[in-house]
Design a protein around this motif. Structure first.
Motif, PDB file in Angstrom:
ATOM      1  N   ALA A 243       0.774  -1.143   0.061  1.00 15.06           N
ATOM      2  CA  ALA A 243      -0.052   0.110  -0.092  1.00 15.06           C
ATOM      3  C   ALA A 243       0.957   1.374   0.112  1.00 15.06           C
ATOM      4  N   PRO A 244       1.495   1.637  -1.166  1.00 10.07           N
ATOM      5  CA  PRO A 244       2.478   2.924  -1.243  1.00 10.07           C
ATOM      6  C   PRO A 244       1.773   3.778  -0.963  1.00 10.07           C
ATOM      7  N   PRO A 245       2.240   5.126  -0.456  1.00 12.22           N
ATOM      8  CA  PRO A 245       1.608   6.300  -0.545  1.00 12.22           C
ATOM      9  C   PRO A 245       1.521   7.040  -1.669  1.00 12.22           C
ATOM     10  N   ALA A 246       0.219   7.763  -1.899  1.00 11.48           N
ATOM     11  CA  ALA A 246       0.274   8.515  -3.073  1.00 11.48           C
ATOM     12  C   ALA A 246       1.393   9.380  -3.482  1.00 11.48           C
ATOM     13  N   GLY A 247       1.524   9.178  -4.950  1.00  5.53           N
ATOM     14  CA  GLY A 247       2.852   9.955  -5.527  1.00  5.53           C
ATOM     15  C   GLY A 247       3.991   9.187  -5.901  1.00  5.53           C
ATOM     16  N   VAL A 248       3.947   7.761  -5.282  1.00  4.12           N
ATOM     17  CA  VAL A 248       5.202   6.981  -5.424  1.00  4.12           C
ATOM     18  C   VAL A 248       4.744   5.807  -6.492  1.00  4.12           C
TER      19      VAL A 248
END
Length: 289
Positions: A243-248
């Motif tokens: 669940a990577p953070p937004a923008g990655v």
């Protein structure tokens, strides 16, 4: 008759190099370790150690005894496992070591399975870097552990430790399509001395450059947060990037991290260890790899 406890100290001295390091590993004083090794020399009837000032090295007879000590200690582990099996099913404390990603993703379902199947078993988990697992297993601080190895980092073999493969997961690069594309970027690496750090350095070297390291961070969630903040690029395994953070942006690479169960040689048939490894295998089949 040679004392197995003293043989264990001799084996640790062969691996660790100094009496002080052995004392720290087994929670003895250096004086007590020296006394035990001197007693072992008397039992053996030949010099096992050569002392030059504060330096201690093993004599040829000492090195020969270490080879036999490993076989003796392995048989004692087998005997302990057999006696535990004769007493019944898995029960009592089970000390498990694991690296953070496995602690978070693999162990919860594995522990739930163990608790449901063996209510008398008491799993006790401690996070530990895989590089420190062999020493902890040999010292009896752990019964079983989850360890990993990476491409570009050959596994360190230890004759006293057995491993059993569990699963493999791909590696991802943040915000770049290929490792060579990150030649001029700052990098986020784990601390020096860890397998992940070595893997990242060697992956960059294989691409023809030395990474410009800006941050040293072990926690992959924090690594991804830093990447999202534009603080650098990083290599992360699949289970750390669910669940990577937004923008990655994450690009899958032809690299992998492989996870194994590890335990002392001869101890794998202990009912609690066998139950734990089986639970690890079952939990691994549910991972989103």
């Amino acid at each position: 008759m040679l004392d197995p406890r003293k043989l264990l100290l001799l084996r640790e001295l062969a691996r660790r190099g100094t009496i002080t390091a052995v004392a720290e590993a087994v929670t003895f004083t250096p004086s007590a370790v020296s006394q035990q090794l001197s007693a072992l020399e008397r039992e053996a009837g030949v010099p096992l150690l050569e002392r030059t000032g504060r330096t201690v090295t093993l004599t040829p007879a000492g090195l020969l005894l270490v080879e036999h000590a490993q076989a003796v200690l392995e048989q004692l582990e087998r005997a302990s496992a057999a006696l535990a099996a004769a007493r019944g099913g898995p029960s009592g404390p089970l000390r498990i070591g694991a690296f953070p990603t496995a602690t978070r993703v693999l162990l919860p379902p594995a522990l739930a399975r163990l608790s449901g199947a063996y209510p008398g078993l008491e799993p006790m988990v401690a996070e530990i870097d895989p590089a420190d697992v062999s020493a902890a297993l040999r010292a009896g601080e752990l019964d079983v552990a989850l360890v990993h190895e990476y491409d570009f980092v050959p596994p360190v073999t230890d004759a006293s430790i057995e491993t059993e493969p569990l699963f493999a997961e791909p590696m991802y690069l943040t915000d770049r399509a290929r490792v060579p594309d990150a030649r001029d970027d700052p990098w986020i690496l784990s601390k020096p001395g860890t397998l992940c750090h070595t893997m990242a350095i060697r992956a960059c070297q294989a691409a023809g450059f030395e990474p410009r390291v800006r941050h040293h961070i072990d926690d992959f969630d924090t690594v991804l947060a830093f990447a999202a903040a534009g603080q650098g690029v990083a290599l992360v395994p699949r289970l750390a990037a669910l669940a990577p953070p937004a923008g990655v942006a994450l690009t899958r690479l032809p690299l992998s991290r492989r996870t194994h169960a590890a335990f002392r040689r001869g101890y794998g048939d202990h009912p609690a260890v066998r139950a734990a490894v089986a639970a690890f295998h079952t939990a691994a089949t549910t991972l989103p790899l």
